[in-house]
Enzyme design. Structure first.
Site, PDB file in Angstrom:
ATOM      1  N   ASP A   1      -3.260  11.220 -14.778  1.00  6.19           N
ATOM      2  CA  ASP A   1      -3.023  12.409 -13.967  1.00  6.19           C
ATOM      3  C   ASP A   1      -4.282  13.288 -13.962  1.00  6.19           C
ATOM      4  O   ASP A   1      -5.204  13.076 -14.743  1.00  6.19           O
ATOM      5  CB  ASP A   1      -1.825  13.163 -14.573  1.00  6.19           C
ATOM      6  CG  ASP A   1      -1.311  14.248 -13.649  1.00  6.19           C
ATOM      7  OD1 ASP A   1      -1.595  14.192 -12.438  1.00  6.19           O
ATOM      8  OD2 ASP A   1      -0.628  15.161 -14.147  1.00  6.19           O
TER       9      ASP A   1
ATOM     10  N   GLU B   1      -8.525  14.057 -10.167  1.00  2.13           N
ATOM     11  CA  GLU B   1      -9.229  14.281  -8.872  1.00  2.13           C
ATOM     12  C   GLU B   1     -10.713  14.549  -9.063  1.00  2.13           C
ATOM     13  O   GLU B   1     -11.461  14.206  -8.154  1.00  2.13           O
ATOM     14  CB  GLU B   1      -8.569  15.442  -8.106  1.00  2.13           C
ATOM     15  CG  GLU B   1      -7.159  15.148  -7.640  1.00  2.13           C
ATOM     16  CD  GLU B   1      -6.137  15.044  -8.780  1.00  2.13           C
ATOM     17  OE1 GLU B   1      -6.337  15.739  -9.781  1.00  2.13           O
ATOM     18  OE2 GLU B   1      -5.202  14.250  -8.663  1.00  2.13           O
TER      19      GLU B   1
ATOM     20  N   ASP C   1       2.743  16.239  -6.492  1.00  2.93           N
ATOM     21  CA  ASP C   1       3.689  17.344  -6.679  1.00  2.93           C
ATOM     22  C   ASP C   1       4.309  17.804  -5.363  1.00  2.93           C
ATOM     23  O   ASP C   1       4.162  18.962  -4.938  1.00  2.93           O
ATOM     24  CB  ASP C   1       2.961  18.498  -7.377  1.00  2.93           C
ATOM     25  CG  ASP C   1       2.403  18.053  -8.719  1.00  2.93           C
ATOM     26  OD1 ASP C   1       2.802  16.992  -9.220  1.00  2.93           O
ATOM     27  OD2 ASP C   1       1.552  18.776  -9.271  1.00  2.93           O
TER      28      ASP C   1
END
Ligand code: GLC
Length: 800
Positions: A422, A425, A501
């Protein structure tokens, strides 16, 4: 930053972190000052191209300030490189060239022409390019590029009817035309809805469909870029890359062909472990071993199949990556073993940020080895994530990848089956502006050296590469399972992806279909969304409808944010629980089909979930369909995405379609009104399909009688794990008056289990079967036949 988003983010990170985020944003702005300085250069033309110099497989041209290279990577694969500007390390690729291509070159009145047996490229002296097929039809046409400092932009003509797909993860309509997209991986901040852009996994690749065919283009440039697909000028797509060479690769042809070629270049997804195609239960967070056990017991008590459970960040010790909180999980290996004994695999989250803490061995070790990204002044860059201030491994350095990979060892030894990457990015918390590293942060880029502008979009990809390579070495007899929020072209070689999300709304459910389809068309086949949406509180109806759709998507996981109401299937009471149970069971029945599609994806790069136009790209009525999808070649799924809806229109492609629930037949192309009571969603099976399904007694093969034309299907089987032998069956079905002729060709070294072939017939009632010379009595729609190569089923086709 808008206030609502700010408050939402605050809910997740707390006040102390929010105050630090102000400091972080301020520091980021300071570090970016050199990058921001100066006025942007104006756009300028490139002037004429002059000399041309052929080489085997292509040709080079030079102008006053630019160079152009056209290289055939295959007869139908063309690489265009405009320089100056450097080419970044080829992280996306598994091959440099696909096949040798015989290329002829010549001059024309306006410039030059290159031709392979499949494609012609016309190069104007001005730098304009035209691409034609064998019949001379133009499938792409480009204006000469322009330059502004290190940036490039060019315009590609769009035909009036042209539809564009892809660009990775986009919360936009499936047909991307008419909007502007930013290519810069980004966490939207704890929640997003339709139209948010960019998201976590942008991919500079689009598929075009138009009346003269179509093509796929991949812009191999990781710098931030902007894709304006007919928003500013409806007749043109305009691509702007901020730095680097303007390099792109083109593959003409319909989507299935173009994707096959593109994934030959950029890699295909390996077969996942079979359990990964099952159901995953997650929550931010299950906070203790006891809570995990209670959830698993809940699944058992409610008779709900479960294949994996995910441990989110609260399982770590103070959010220190690769650690386990020993108070909450005193015996993780014991827990993992116990769960595996019940058929439930454990997947653990890992974030790239390493807590700055001198007493934490991974931080100390990383520091000693120089593994962390640095600022231009040589200091280790620190960004804020869940643990507070963190240092970040530079995954663009092969030694750092190897070091990071080593960290998986203890968890692997504990039996953790998969890892969930997670925040890669990469994301950091900032009070305003870009939630990532300052653009001036330095990266190794395989020794080329560069800054975060170049490394940002590939950071997530390389985190997965590090993990994948490590897991292959640490556990050579098992297939890695990685799930990643970010990545770049090539991610499918290493990891699955979920859509992050997403908000808990009907609109988000609807848009999720387009997101998953768009990812598949960009080469990322294993995706799915948090069922019910991540950030909110879905009603029972929204949860049920989301669950039904997700049951047909590759990654099938229930997950929800901290602070949201419980989301385990029993939390909604009846009838939701029974409906969820029936779809979990259906998923288990579909596993042999899904697994066969996984094999197909590994061979071809074809996504498991496909848009309807995949079956018939010439049918323009299908180009805009984004509320339904195909699961492989056989199944059409039409999710219900509106509250209270108990029926919905379904557009059927060409062919005959069986209602999966009733076997009623419908002819396509056309639109029908399909019933959709709460306990069902419309599902259809294409006539001629062979659908392998699991039953208590073993495999069942469902044969949907072809009506006109032949039918076919594949069944792939292996141990579901590891790299042992497989068995591949190709079924071919030919209809004739009063009979179905079935041929079954088996290859591979995995022996058959010796049991009968259990055959369900749809649209056909059999009376007799001739199997390899013997005659057997059969009654109706079920036949149990000895293993055969050839069977003739006599009987009657059902009337419509
Ligand atoms: C991010 C992820 C989410 C996860 C949370 C806590 O928001 O997208 O899935 O639960 O972080 O780790």
């Amino acid at each position: 930053m808008d206030l609502r988003k700010g408050l939402l983010a605050l809910r997740f990170v707390g006040l102390r972190m929010a105050l630090r985020a102000v400091r972080a944003a301020w520091a980021r702005d300071r570090w970016e000052r050199p990058w921001r300085r100066g006025t942007p250069a104006p756009w300028r033309g490139i002037g004429p191209l002059r000399a041309a110099c052929p080489f085997p497989g292509g040709m080079r041209f030079s102008g006053e300030e630019v160079e152009l290279e056209i290289r055939f990577l295959a007869p139908d694969g063309i690489q265009i490189t405009w320089a100056p500007g450097r080419c970044s390390p080829p992280y996306a690729r598994v091959q440099e060239v696909l096949e040798e291509a015989p290329v002829t070159v010549g001059e024309t009145p306006d410039g030059w022409r290159l031709a392979s047996p499949a494609v012609q490229v016309e190069v104007d002296r001005s730098g304009g390019l035209r691409f034609r097929d064998r019949e001379g039809r133009i499938w792409r046409e480009e204006a000469p590029p322009e330059r502004a400092g290190p940036a490039w932009r060019h315009r590609v003509r769009l035909r009036p009817e042209e539809a564009l797909y892809g660009l990775g993860e986009r919360a936009a309509p499936l047909n991307r035309r008419g909007r502007i997209y930013r290519m810069w991986n980004r966490d939207p901040g704890g929640s997003y809805g339709p139209d948010a852009d960019p998201l976590y996994l942008g991919l500079p690749v689009w598929l075009s469909l138009h009346e003269a065919g179509g093509y796929l283009v991949f812009y191999e440039n990781p710098f931030e870029s902007v894709f304006d697909l007919g928003a500013t000028d409806p007749t043109a797509a305009q691509v702007t890359v901020t730095d680097g060479a303007l390099r792109y690769v083109l593959f003409p042809g319909p989507p299935d062909h173009a994707l096959r070629r593109y994934t030959a270049l950029t890699g295909r997804p390996p077969l996942p472990p079979r359990w990964a195609l099952g159901f995953h239960q997650s929550r931010w967070s299950y906070e203790s071993a006891e809570e995990v056990r209670a959830v698993v017991r809940g699944f058992q008590a409610h008779d709900l199949p479960l294949h994996a459970i995910h441990l989110d960040i609260d399982s770590m010790d103070g959010y220190r990556v690769f650690t386990v909180d020993r108070r909450r999980f005193p015996d993780l290996p014991g827990l993992v073993r116990e769960l595996e004994g019940q058929g439930v695999r454990t997947v653990m989250i890992l974030d790239p940020g390493v807590k700055v803490d001198p007493s934490y061995p991974i931080y100390r070790d990383g520091l000693r080895r120089g593994a962390f990204c640095r600022l231009p002044n040589g200091a280790v860059y620190r960004g804020l994530v869940w643990p507070g201030w963190c240092a970040f491994p530079d995954f663009t350095d092969p030694e750092v990848r190897a070091w990071w990979g080593e960290q998986y060892r203890p968890l692997v030894e504990m039996g953790v089956a998969g890892f969930w990457h997670d925040m890669n990015e990469p994301t950091v918390f900032v009070a305003w502006g870009e939630p990532t590293f300052p653009r001036t942060v330095r990266h190794a880029l395989e020794g080329q050296g560069g800054d975060h502008r170049e490394a940002h979009n590939v950071y997530g990809l390389l985190m997965n590469r590090a993990a994948w390579e490590a897991l292959r070495a640490l556990r050579p007899d098992r297939r890695p399972f990685l799930l990643s929020r970010s990545g770049w072209v090539g991610l499918a070689r290493y990891a699955w992806h979920w859509t992050g999300d997403v908000e808990s709304t009907w609109a988000a459910l609807r848009r999720t279909i387009a997101i998953v389809l768009g990812l598949g068309l960009s080469g990322i086949p294993y995706t799915g969304s948090d069922i019910g949406g991540f950030s909110g509180a879905p009603s029972a109806e929204l949860f049920v409808r989301w669950f039904q759709a997700a049951a047909f998507m590759p990654f099938f996981r229930n997950h929800a944010a901290k602070g949201t109401p419980r989301r385990e299937p029993w939390a909604f009471g009846e009838p939701a629980l029974s409906i969820v149970r029936s779809f979990l069971r259906l998923r288990v029945r579909l596993l042999p089909y899904l697994y066969t599609l996984a094999w197909e994806a590994a061979q071809t790069g074809h996504p498991l979930v496909r848009p309807l136009f995949w079956l018939d790209p010439a049918d323009r009525a299908l180009w805009e369909v984004e509320d339904a999808f195909l699961l492989g070649p056989a199944v059409l799924v039409a999710p219900v995405t509106a509250p209270g809806a108990r029926s919905r229109p379904v557009r059927l492609p060409r062919g005959i379609w069986y209602d999966f629930w009733t076997d009623r037949r419908f002819p396509g192309p056309g639109t029908i009104a399909a019933e959709a009571p709460l306990e069902r969603l419309p599902v259809f099976v294409r006539a001629g399909s062979v659908l392998p399904m699991a039953a208590e007694e073993g495999l069942e093969v469902h044969l949907y009688a072809p009506v006109d034309g032949d039918g076919e299907g594949w069944i792939y089987t292996d141990a579901g794990e590891g790299f042992g032998p497989f068995r591949l069956e190709r079924w071919a079905v030919t209809p004739a008056p009063g009979r179905l002729h079935v041929r079954r060709a088996v290859t591979g070294r995995l022996p058959e289990d010796g049991g009968p072939v259990r055959l369900w017939l749809h649209g056909f009632q059999a009376t007799r079967a001739h199997v390899d010379g013997a005659v057997l009595a059969v009654h109706g729609s079920f036949a149990m036949l000895p293993s055969f190569q050839e069977a003739i089923l006599e009987g009657n086709f059902n009337p419509d």
